[in-house]
Design a protein around this motif. Structure first.
Motif, PDB file in Angstrom:
ATOM      1  N   ALA A  13       6.151   0.105   8.296  1.00 47.57           N
ATOM      2  CA  ALA A  13       5.691  -0.236   6.950  1.00 47.57           C
ATOM      3  C   ALA A  13       4.189   0.015   6.785  1.00 47.57           C
ATOM      4  O   ALA A  13       3.468  -0.777   6.202  1.00 47.57           O
ATOM      5  N   LEU A  14       3.733   1.153   7.296  1.00 47.77           N
ATOM      6  CA  LEU A  14       2.310   1.463   7.306  1.00 47.77           C
ATOM      7  C   LEU A  14       1.835   1.904   5.922  1.00 47.77           C
ATOM      8  O   LEU A  14       2.472   2.730   5.274  1.00 47.77           O
ATOM      9  N   SER A  15       0.709   1.349   5.502  1.00 43.46           N
ATOM     10  CA  SER A  15       0.026   1.794   4.291  1.00 43.46           C
ATOM     11  C   SER A  15      -1.345   2.315   4.678  1.00 43.46           C
ATOM     12  O   SER A  15      -2.069   1.661   5.425  1.00 43.46           O
ATOM     13  N   ILE A  16      -1.694   3.500   4.153  1.00 43.99           N
ATOM     14  CA  ILE A  16      -2.975   4.108   4.494  1.00 43.99           C
ATOM     15  C   ILE A  16      -3.811   4.308   3.237  1.00 43.99           C
ATOM     16  O   ILE A  16      -3.290   4.441   2.134  1.00 43.99           O
ATOM     17  N   GLY A  17      -5.121   4.327   3.420  1.00 41.19           N
ATOM     18  CA  GLY A  17      -6.031   4.513   2.298  1.00 41.19           C
ATOM     19  C   GLY A  17      -7.404   3.979   2.645  1.00 41.19           C
ATOM     20  O   GLY A  17      -7.772   3.895   3.826  1.00 41.19           O
ATOM     21  N   TYR A  18      -8.154   3.585   1.626  1.00 40.41           N
ATOM     22  CA  TYR A  18      -9.535   3.147   1.811  1.00 40.41           C
ATOM     23  C   TYR A  18      -9.764   1.802   1.142  1.00 40.41           C
ATOM     24  O   TYR A  18      -9.152   1.493   0.113  1.00 40.41           O
ATOM     25  N   LYS A  19     -10.660   1.033   1.714  1.00 43.38           N
ATOM     26  CA  LYS A  19     -11.120  -0.198   1.083  1.00 43.38           C
ATOM     27  C   LYS A  19     -12.558   0.003   0.622  1.00 43.38           C
ATOM     28  O   LYS A  19     -13.424   0.392   1.393  1.00 43.38           O
ATOM     29  N   LYS A  20     -12.805  -0.240  -0.660  1.00 41.39           N
ATOM     30  CA  LYS A  20     -14.154  -0.167  -1.225  1.00 41.39           C
ATOM     31  C   LYS A  20     -14.467  -1.511  -1.860  1.00 41.39           C
ATOM     32  O   LYS A  20     -13.908  -1.858  -2.899  1.00 41.39           O
ATOM     33  N   LYS A  21     -15.327  -2.264  -1.173  1.00 44.67           N
ATOM     34  CA  LYS A  21     -15.653  -3.627  -1.600  1.00 44.67           C
ATOM     35  C   LYS A  21     -14.354  -4.431  -1.695  1.00 44.67           C
ATOM     36  O   LYS A  21     -13.682  -4.637  -0.714  1.00 44.67           O
ATOM     37  N   ASP A  22     -13.996  -4.873  -2.896  1.00 43.85           N
ATOM     38  CA  ASP A  22     -12.789  -5.690  -3.038  1.00 43.85           C
ATOM     39  C   ASP A  22     -11.582  -4.880  -3.498  1.00 43.85           C
ATOM     40  O   ASP A  22     -10.517  -5.435  -3.766  1.00 43.85           O
ATOM     41  N   GLN A  23     -11.750  -3.557  -3.578  1.00 41.93           N
ATOM     42  CA  GLN A  23     -10.658  -2.728  -4.088  1.00 41.93           C
ATOM     43  C   GLN A  23     -10.068  -1.846  -2.989  1.00 41.93           C
ATOM     44  O   GLN A  23     -10.765  -1.435  -2.071  1.00 41.93           O
ATOM     45  N   GLU A  24      -8.775  -1.590  -3.106  1.00 44.70           N
ATOM     46  CA  GLU A  24      -8.086  -0.692  -2.190  1.00 44.70           C
ATOM     47  C   GLU A  24      -7.684   0.582  -2.916  1.00 44.70           C
ATOM     48  O   GLU A  24      -7.212   0.528  -4.056  1.00 44.70           O
ATOM     49  N   GLN A  25      -7.917   1.707  -2.256  1.00 42.11           N
ATOM     50  CA  GLN A  25      -7.439   2.987  -2.778  1.00 42.11           C
ATOM     51  C   GLN A  25      -6.268   3.421  -1.903  1.00 42.11           C
ATOM     52  O   GLN A  25      -6.444   3.928  -0.801  1.00 42.11           O
ATOM     53  N   LEU A  26      -5.070   3.201  -2.400  1.00 50.64           N
ATOM     54  CA  LEU A  26      -3.857   3.484  -1.638  1.00 50.64           C
ATOM     55  C   LEU A  26      -3.532   4.971  -1.686  1.00 50.64           C
ATOM     56  O   LEU A  26      -3.517   5.577  -2.752  1.00 50.64           O
ATOM     57  N   ILE A  27      -3.267   5.552  -0.511  1.00 51.90           N
ATOM     58  CA  ILE A  27      -2.867   6.963  -0.431  1.00 51.90           C
ATOM     59  C   ILE A  27      -1.363   7.091  -0.209  1.00 51.90           C
ATOM     60  O   ILE A  27      -0.692   7.881  -0.854  1.00 51.90           O
ATOM     61  N   PHE A  54      -4.347  10.006   7.251  1.00 50.10           N
ATOM     62  CA  PHE A  54      -3.188   9.575   8.042  1.00 50.10           C
ATOM     63  C   PHE A  54      -3.469   9.711   9.538  1.00 50.10           C
ATOM     64  O   PHE A  54      -3.242   8.780  10.312  1.00 50.10           O
ATOM     65  N   LEU A  55      -4.010  10.859   9.956  1.00 44.35           N
ATOM     66  CA  LEU A  55      -4.297  11.067  11.377  1.00 44.35           C
ATOM     67  C   LEU A  55      -5.389  10.130  11.867  1.00 44.35           C
ATOM     68  O   LEU A  55      -5.336   9.626  12.998  1.00 44.35           O
ATOM     69  N   ARG A  56      -6.409   9.890  11.029  1.00 49.72           N
ATOM     70  CA  ARG A  56      -7.468   8.950  11.428  1.00 49.72           C
ATOM     71  C   ARG A  56      -6.911   7.543  11.603  1.00 49.72           C
ATOM     72  O   ARG A  56      -7.339   6.801  12.491  1.00 49.72           O
ATOM     73  N   THR A  57      -5.942   7.186  10.779  1.00 47.55           N
ATOM     74  CA  THR A  57      -5.313   5.865  10.911  1.00 47.55           C
ATOM     75  C   THR A  57      -4.470   5.800  12.174  1.00 47.55           C
ATOM     76  O   THR A  57      -4.499   4.802  12.904  1.00 47.55           O
ATOM     77  N   LEU A  58      -3.716   6.858  12.460  1.00 50.18           N
ATOM     78  CA  LEU A  58      -2.892   6.893  13.676  1.00 50.18           C
ATOM     79  C   LEU A  58      -3.745   6.839  14.939  1.00 50.18           C
ATOM     80  O   LEU A  58      -3.302   6.326  15.967  1.00 50.18           O
ATOM     81  N   SER A  59      -4.967   7.390  14.871  1.00 51.04           N
ATOM     82  CA  SER A  59      -5.819   7.441  16.067  1.00 51.04           C
ATOM     83  C   SER A  59      -6.746   6.237  16.190  1.00 51.04           C
ATOM     84  O   SER A  59      -7.479   6.125  17.163  1.00 51.04           O
ATOM     85  N   GLY A  60      -6.728   5.354  15.194  1.00 45.08           N
ATOM     86  CA  GLY A  60      -7.539   4.134  15.287  1.00 45.08           C
ATOM     87  C   GLY A  60      -8.949   4.267  14.760  1.00 45.08           C
ATOM     88  O   GLY A  60      -9.719   3.310  14.798  1.00 45.08           O
ATOM     89  N   ILE A  61      -9.316   5.442  14.238  1.00 46.58           N
ATOM     90  CA  ILE A  61     -10.661   5.630  13.682  1.00 46.58           C
ATOM     91  C   ILE A  61     -10.793   4.879  12.364  1.00 46.58           C
ATOM     92  O   ILE A  61     -11.844   4.332  12.039  1.00 46.58           O
ATOM     93  N   GLN A  62      -9.713   4.856  11.605  1.00 45.00           N
ATOM     94  CA  GLN A  62      -9.711   4.222  10.288  1.00 45.00           C
ATOM     95  C   GLN A  62      -8.654   3.129  10.264  1.00 45.00           C
ATOM     96  O   GLN A  62      -7.524   3.352  10.694  1.00 45.00           O
ATOM     97  N   PRO A  63      -8.995   1.923   9.773  1.00 39.93           N
ATOM     98  CA  PRO A  63      -7.997   0.849   9.768  1.00 39.93           C
ATOM     99  C   PRO A  63      -6.902   1.082   8.733  1.00 39.93           C
ATOM    100  O   PRO A  63      -7.139   1.691   7.678  1.00 39.93           O
ATOM    101  N   ALA A  64      -5.713   0.622   9.043  1.00 36.38           N
ATOM    102  CA  ALA A  64      -4.614   0.676   8.080  1.00 36.38           C
ATOM    103  C   ALA A  64      -4.848  -0.369   6.992  1.00 36.38           C
ATOM    104  O   ALA A  64      -5.486  -1.407   7.233  1.00 36.38           O
ATOM    105  N   LEU A  65      -4.334  -0.100   5.802  1.00 33.83           N
ATOM    106  CA  LEU A  65      -4.402  -1.111   4.745  1.00 33.83           C
ATOM    107  C   LEU A  65      -3.427  -2.237   5.033  1.00 33.83           C
ATOM    108  O   LEU A  65      -3.716  -3.414   4.781  1.00 33.83           O
ATOM    109  N   SER A  66      -2.269  -1.882   5.558  1.00 34.15           N
ATOM    110  CA  SER A  66      -1.275  -2.877   5.973  1.00 34.15           C
ATOM    111  C   SER A  66      -0.260  -2.195   6.873  1.00 34.15           C
ATOM    112  O   SER A  66      -0.260  -0.971   7.019  1.00 34.15           O
TER     113      SER A  66
END
Length: 263
Positions: A13-27, A54-66
């Motif tokens: 149930a992986l969600s990927i994207g970016y967090k900017k301050k209090d907002q999430e940008q879901l990809i 997606f690859l950055r999330t799989l490799s741990g460079i970027q945190p998953a949204l959930s």
């Protein structure tokens, strides 16, 4: 070499994207994939769809949204940095490297997670380095400086460094960028051969969809709102490839299993 049935990489149930301050940008969300050792897996999709994220999330460079990313059934949050470096080796697009290094010196950097505090190479380190040079067919280049290499040769050196790191999972972002058609095919065929010879799982993002269909064990297809995984045969049966691009210019021909310009 016989493939292990073990899943080296799994998401739930992986969600990927970016967090900017209090907002999430879901990809993308709801991503459930399983990758076994010895499998070659391509991540494909149009420009800007989120392959690199997606690859950055799989490799741990970027945190998953959930959701969860698991390596050998262990969640990322429970793996320290040193252990992670023994599980994943990473080759990024436009990766900053010192081109004043020799090929041998650059490949040797793959052994950093295992060397002592002064970086001294052991006999085992040297064996792994020389084995990587041989597997990637660049032994004759080992004394050359990296600035003397072509783009195709440099890509092979970066792959050799990842192999020397001796991890069960290798992740590459666009390994065929800047290469001509022959060298694109050469690099992807090399990756296929490496999965067979080393039993490593190799996951790579690519625009070379026709080559990926021919060579890969599985394809992760990223589209707006959904991510699906399957063998090329499974995705062909579902007619999944016909939905990647707008059909006004390019169409997928199931008979030739390739994309062509619409006449």
């Amino acid at each position: 070499m016989t493939k292990s049935a073990a899943h080296i990489l799994k998401t739930e149930a992986l969600s990927i994207g970016y967090k900017k301050k209090d907002q999430e940008q879901l990809i993308a969300s709801g991503i459930d994939i399983k990758i076994k050792q010895g499998e070659l897996v391509a991540v494909i999709g149009v420009n800007g769809i989120g392959k690199s994220t997606f690859l950055r999330t799989l490799s741990g460079i970027q945190p998953a949204l959930s959701g969860k990313v698991l390596l050998k059934s262990i969640e990322f949050g429970k793996i320290d940095a040193l252990e992670l470096a023994s599980l994943i080796s990473l080759v990024l697009t436009e990766q900053p490297v010192s081109k004043n290094l020799s090929v041998l010196e650059l490949v040797a950097l793959g052994r950093q997670p295992y060397t002592n505090w002064i970086g001294k190479l052991s006999k085992n380190d040297l064996r792994q380095i020389l084995s990587a040079l041989k597997l990637v067919n660049i032994e004759p280049l080992q004394e050359k400086k990296c600035y003397e290499l072509s783009d195709g040769q440099m890509q092979k050196v970066l792959i050799a460094r990842a192999i020397a790191q001796d991890t069960p999972l290798v992740i590459l972002d666009e390994p065929t960028t800047h290469l001509d058609l022959y060298h694109k095919a050469y690099v992807l065929k090399l990756l296929k051969d490496l999965t067979r010879k080393t039993n490593k799982a190799i996951v790579f993002a690519s625009h070379e969809i026709n080559l990926a269909i021919q060579l890969c064990d599985k394809i992760i297809l990223m589209q707006p709102g959904k991510v699906e995984i399957g063998s090329p045969e499974e995705l062909l049966k579902k007619n999944a490839f016909s939905e990647i691009f707008p059909s006004d210019i390019i169409v997928f021909d199931p008979e030739t299993v390739s994309f062509r310009i619409k006449s």
